[in-house]
Write a protein that holds these residues in place. Structure first.
Motif, mmCIF file in Angstrom:
data_model
loop_
_atom_site.group_PDB
_atom_site.id
_atom_site.type_symbol
_atom_site.label_atom_id
_atom_site.label_comp_id
_atom_site.label_asym_id
_atom_site.label_seq_id
_atom_site.Cartn_x
_atom_site.Cartn_y
_atom_site.Cartn_z
ATOM 1 N N SER A 364 0.844 -1.188 0.000
ATOM 2 C CA SER A 364 0.000 0.000 0.000
ATOM 3 C C SER A 364 0.880 1.238 0.000
ATOM 4 O O SER A 364 2.005 1.229 0.501
ATOM 5 C CB SER A 364 -0.940 0.012 1.210
ATOM 6 O OG SER A 364 -0.191 0.062 2.415
ATOM 7 N N MET A 365 0.327 2.330 -0.575
ATOM 8 C CA MET A 365 1.026 3.607 -0.631
ATOM 9 C C MET A 365 0.100 4.653 -0.021
ATOM 10 O O MET A 365 -1.018 4.852 -0.499
ATOM 11 C CB MET A 365 1.407 3.944 -2.067
ATOM 12 C CG MET A 365 2.322 2.898 -2.697
ATOM 13 S SD MET A 365 2.702 3.172 -4.459
ATOM 14 C CE MET A 365 3.841 4.545 -4.340
ATOM 15 N N LEU A 366 0.584 5.315 1.028
ATOM 16 C CA LEU A 366 -0.230 6.251 1.789
ATOM 17 C C LEU A 366 0.247 7.677 1.562
ATOM 18 O O LEU A 366 1.442 7.967 1.616
ATOM 19 C CB LEU A 366 -0.143 5.916 3.277
ATOM 20 C CG LEU A 366 -0.865 6.859 4.248
ATOM 21 C CD1 LEU A 366 -2.380 6.699 4.116
ATOM 22 C CD2 LEU A 366 -0.415 6.591 5.683
ATOM 23 N N THR A 367 -0.693 8.569 1.295
ATOM 24 C CA THR A 367 -0.390 9.995 1.203
ATOM 25 C C THR A 367 -1.316 10.746 2.142
ATOM 26 O O THR A 367 -2.423 10.287 2.445
ATOM 27 C CB THR A 367 -0.585 10.525 -0.228
ATOM 28 O OG1 THR A 367 -1.936 10.265 -0.639
ATOM 29 C CG2 THR A 367 0.372 9.858 -1.188
ATOM 30 N N SER A 368 -0.853 11.916 2.588
ATOM 31 C CA SER A 368 -1.654 12.712 3.517
ATOM 32 C C SER A 368 -1.702 14.159 3.066
ATOM 33 O O SER A 368 -0.721 14.694 2.536
ATOM 34 C CB SER A 368 -1.067 12.649 4.929
ATOM 35 O OG SER A 368 -1.052 11.323 5.408
ATOM 36 N N SER A 369 -2.842 14.801 3.282
ATOM 37 C CA SER A 369 -2.986 16.231 3.045
ATOM 38 C C SER A 369 -3.457 16.872 4.348
ATOM 39 O O SER A 369 -3.590 16.206 5.380
ATOM 40 C CB SER A 369 -3.997 16.493 1.929
ATOM 41 O OG SER A 369 -5.308 16.158 2.358
ATOM 42 N N SER A 370 -3.743 18.155 4.285
ATOM 43 C CA SER A 370 -4.208 18.849 5.489
ATOM 44 C C SER A 370 -5.566 18.342 5.945
ATOM 45 O O SER A 370 -5.950 18.516 7.099
ATOM 46 C CB SER A 370 -4.269 20.352 5.224
ATOM 47 O OG SER A 370 -5.137 20.624 4.135
ATOM 48 N N GLU A 371 -6.293 17.694 5.020
ATOM 49 C CA GLU A 371 -7.656 17.290 5.335
ATOM 50 C C GLU A 371 -7.817 15.792 5.568
ATOM 51 O O GLU A 371 -8.646 15.369 6.358
ATOM 52 C CB GLU A 371 -8.602 17.723 4.217
ATOM 53 C CG GLU A 371 -8.666 19.247 4.036
ATOM 54 C CD GLU A 371 -9.608 19.645 2.915
ATOM 55 O OE1 GLU A 371 -10.144 18.727 2.244
ATOM 56 O OE2 GLU A 371 -9.795 20.847 2.702
ATOM 57 N N GLU A 372 -7.033 14.985 4.856
ATOM 58 C CA GLU A 372 -7.257 13.537 4.954
ATOM 59 C C GLU A 372 -6.025 12.758 4.526
ATOM 60 O O GLU A 372 -5.104 13.298 3.908
ATOM 61 C CB GLU A 372 -8.442 13.126 4.065
ATOM 62 C CG GLU A 372 -8.205 13.382 2.592
ATOM 63 C CD GLU A 372 -9.329 12.895 1.699
ATOM 64 O OE1 GLU A 372 -10.037 11.970 2.101
ATOM 65 O OE2 GLU A 372 -9.462 13.432 0.587
ATOM 66 N N VAL A 374 -4.958 9.207 2.401
ATOM 67 C CA VAL A 374 -5.500 8.296 1.404
ATOM 68 C C VAL A 374 -4.510 7.163 1.181
ATOM 69 O O VAL A 374 -3.321 7.401 0.926
ATOM 70 C CB VAL A 374 -5.770 9.013 0.063
ATOM 71 C CG1 VAL A 374 -6.252 8.014 -0.986
ATOM 72 C CG2 VAL A 374 -6.807 10.115 0.250
ATOM 73 N N SER A 375 -4.985 5.925 1.300
ATOM 74 C CA SER A 375 -4.151 4.751 1.079
ATOM 75 C C SER A 375 -4.567 4.082 -0.230
ATOM 76 O O SER A 375 -5.757 3.879 -0.481
ATOM 77 C CB SER A 375 -4.292 3.762 2.239
ATOM 78 O OG SER A 375 -3.483 2.624 2.023
ATOM 79 N N SER A 395 4.250 0.564 2.347
ATOM 80 C CA SER A 395 4.378 -0.545 3.295
ATOM 81 C C SER A 395 3.928 -1.831 2.624
ATOM 82 O O SER A 395 3.182 -1.815 1.635
ATOM 83 C CB SER A 395 3.541 -0.277 4.551
ATOM 84 O OG SER A 395 2.173 -0.111 4.215
ATOM 85 N N THR A 396 4.390 -2.965 3.157
ATOM 86 C CA THR A 396 4.031 -4.252 2.581
ATOM 87 C C THR A 396 4.081 -5.342 3.634
ATOM 88 O O THR A 396 4.867 -5.271 4.584
ATOM 89 C CB THR A 396 4.982 -4.626 1.421
ATOM 90 O OG1 THR A 396 4.624 -5.907 0.894
ATOM 91 C CG2 THR A 396 6.428 -4.687 1.889
ATOM 92 N N GLU A 397 3.232 -6.328 3.472
ATOM 93 C CA GLU A 397 3.252 -7.509 4.332
ATOM 94 C C GLU A 397 3.976 -8.659 3.652
ATOM 95 O O GLU A 397 4.136 -9.732 4.237
ATOM 96 C CB GLU A 397 1.822 -7.928 4.691
ATOM 97 C CG GLU A 397 1.067 -6.895 5.522
ATOM 98 C CD GLU A 397 1.781 -6.558 6.818
ATOM 99 O OE1 GLU A 397 2.332 -7.489 7.450
ATOM 100 O OE2 GLU A 397 1.803 -5.370 7.198
ATOM 101 N N SER A 398 4.410 -8.461 2.420
ATOM 102 C CA SER A 398 5.129 -9.517 1.707
ATOM 103 C C SER A 398 6.473 -8.963 1.242
ATOM 104 O O SER A 398 7.401 -8.811 2.030
ATOM 105 C CB SER A 398 4.297 -10.011 0.516
ATOM 106 O OG SER A 398 3.917 -8.932 -0.330
#
Length: 419
Positions: A364-372, A374-375, A395-398
């Motif tokens: 998964s790739m996670l980004t963040s802004s001032s409001e939320e 998103v993964s 991040s990864t589980e594998s």
């Protein structure tokens, strides 16, 4: 996520990408490009078709499209939302990505070629727009995914003397024209003479060379360059490029090693798979090992004729999982990231755009802004655009192997101008 809004959030944009089916590409599922394309777009792979290049970018010859739109190209989306490029990029290159990221699956050798500098690219585009489709230069870098072979740059003066002494077939066709040439023009004279010889003479000369090498193979071990000549002649019979290969450095890259190529430098990829990044151009001047259009006169006149081995980049570690490859070009750099099971890595926000491609695994790739926050779930074949100022946490589980291409960090940080 509103990807078409006037002020798009700093989140990843998933892309649908293009594929190129050149004859030198690997066939069917033997091609990593084919497998990436299938996972990226859901297209049907044809077992007998060549799959050569997977493109991530905005170039007209192989555009990417924004997944969550009604067939809007990444180029048009950026035109509508230029802030995603960041001020530095817009001021320097305008409203477009200055780089193009590709994955290559090389089944047989590409043409002997070089890419023009900006001045020559502009001239060629103006004179032959159907052949040279843009006015940009095309410095590039190949980062090996597998063992990867290439010809790149001319051999040293010492090696050239040895070739002229030990390969009588070359001396037969170039004659003694180089004897009265100034020392710094000898290589130019030899190469230009060789590449200009008529096809009938080349055919006869190659026949003698191949016959001699096959006979000598019975009594001695051939050099790797001699073995390469035999291999190339089977791929491209009666082609002057087979002889010309003797004048180039034969390089073998291991996975994780990279080769960069500046304007007007001769090269030819031979076999293997790689991630390739370049300035956003598709300009190629060819002169051998190809059935495509060749412009021998232009190629011979444009080359630098530098001699000696090119630099091989090993990458600089940024953290335990990521290495950065920075060629001496303003338009791009590439990060190689290999995450182990349960690992996490952060790509910090920078004032320029980036594109990602996932080569294997899932995570998964996670980004963040001032409001939320998103993964986005990603897996093999996923391609994504990251706007300027976007921090990305992977991040990864594998296990995941992915590549990030972005503008050279030295340009974004306003350091001294580069090549």
């Amino acid at each position: 996520m509103e990807v078409n809004g006037d002020n798009p959030e700093k989140h990843l944009v998933k892309l649908k990408c293009s594929v190129q089916n050149y004859d030198w590409g690997r066939i069917g599922y033997d091609s990593r490009v084919a497998r990436l394309f299938e996972r990226n777009c859901g297209g049907q792979i044809e077992e007998n078709k060549h799959y050569a290049e997977f493109w991530i970018g905005t170039h007209v010859s192989g555009p990417s499209f924004v997944e969550e739109t009604d067939n809007v190209s990444l180029k048009n989306w950026i035109l509508q939302n230029p802030k995603v490029l960041g001020d530095v990029v817009v001021q320097k290159w305008g409203r477009d990505l200055p780089f193009l990221l590709k994955v290559l699956s090389v089944g047989r050798s590409l043409s002997i070629q070089a890419h023009p500098d900006k001045e020559l690219a502009g001239i060629l585009h103006k004179l032959q727009p159907n052949m040279y489709k843009d006015a940009n230069h095309k410095p590039e870098m190949a980062l090996a995914l597998t063992e990867f072979e290439a010809l790149c740059g001319f051999i040293s003066s010492e090696e050239l003397d040895l070739v002229l002494k030990s390969v009588p077939e070359i001396n037969e066709v170039i004659g003694n024209e180089n004897r009265d040439v100034k020392e710094d023009r000898v290589l130019w004279s030899i190469f230009t003479k060789l590449m200009s010889i008529d096809r009938e003479t080349i055919s006869t000369t190659l026949s003698r060379l191949i016959t001699r090498l096959n006979m000598e193979k019975e009594i001695r071990q051939l050099s790797s360059k001699e073995e390469l000549v035999l291999k190339l002649e089977k791929q491209y019979p009666n082609d002057v490029g087979v002889l010309a290969a003797l004048l180039f450095n034969h390089l073998k890259l291991n996975p994780g090693e990279a080769l960069y190529i500046g304007a007007n430098e001769p090269h030819a990829y031979l076999t293997g798979e790689c991630v390739e990044c370049m300035a956003a151009s598709d300009n190629v001047v060819r002169a051998g090992l190809t059935p495509k259009y060749m412009d021998v006169k232009i190629l011979c006149s444009m080359l630098t004729y530098n001699q000696g081995l090119p630099e091989i980049l090993k990458g600089v570690p940024l953290n335990p999982y990521t290495r950065r490859y920075t060629p001496p070009f303003e338009e791009f750099e590439v990060d190689r990231c290999v995450l182990t099971e349960g690992a996490t890595v952060v790509f910090p926000a920078v004032p320029g755009p980036a594109v990602f491609v996932v080569i294997s695994g899932e995570g998964s790739m996670l980004t963040s802004s001032s409001e939320e926050s998103v993964s986005v779930s990603v897996s093999e074949g996923s391609a994504l655009f990251a706007p300027a100022g976007t921090e990305v946490c992977v991040s990864t589980e594998s296990k995941v192997e992915l590549y990030r291409a972005g503008v050279n960090n030295k340009v974004l940080m306003n350091t001294t101008p580069m090549i």
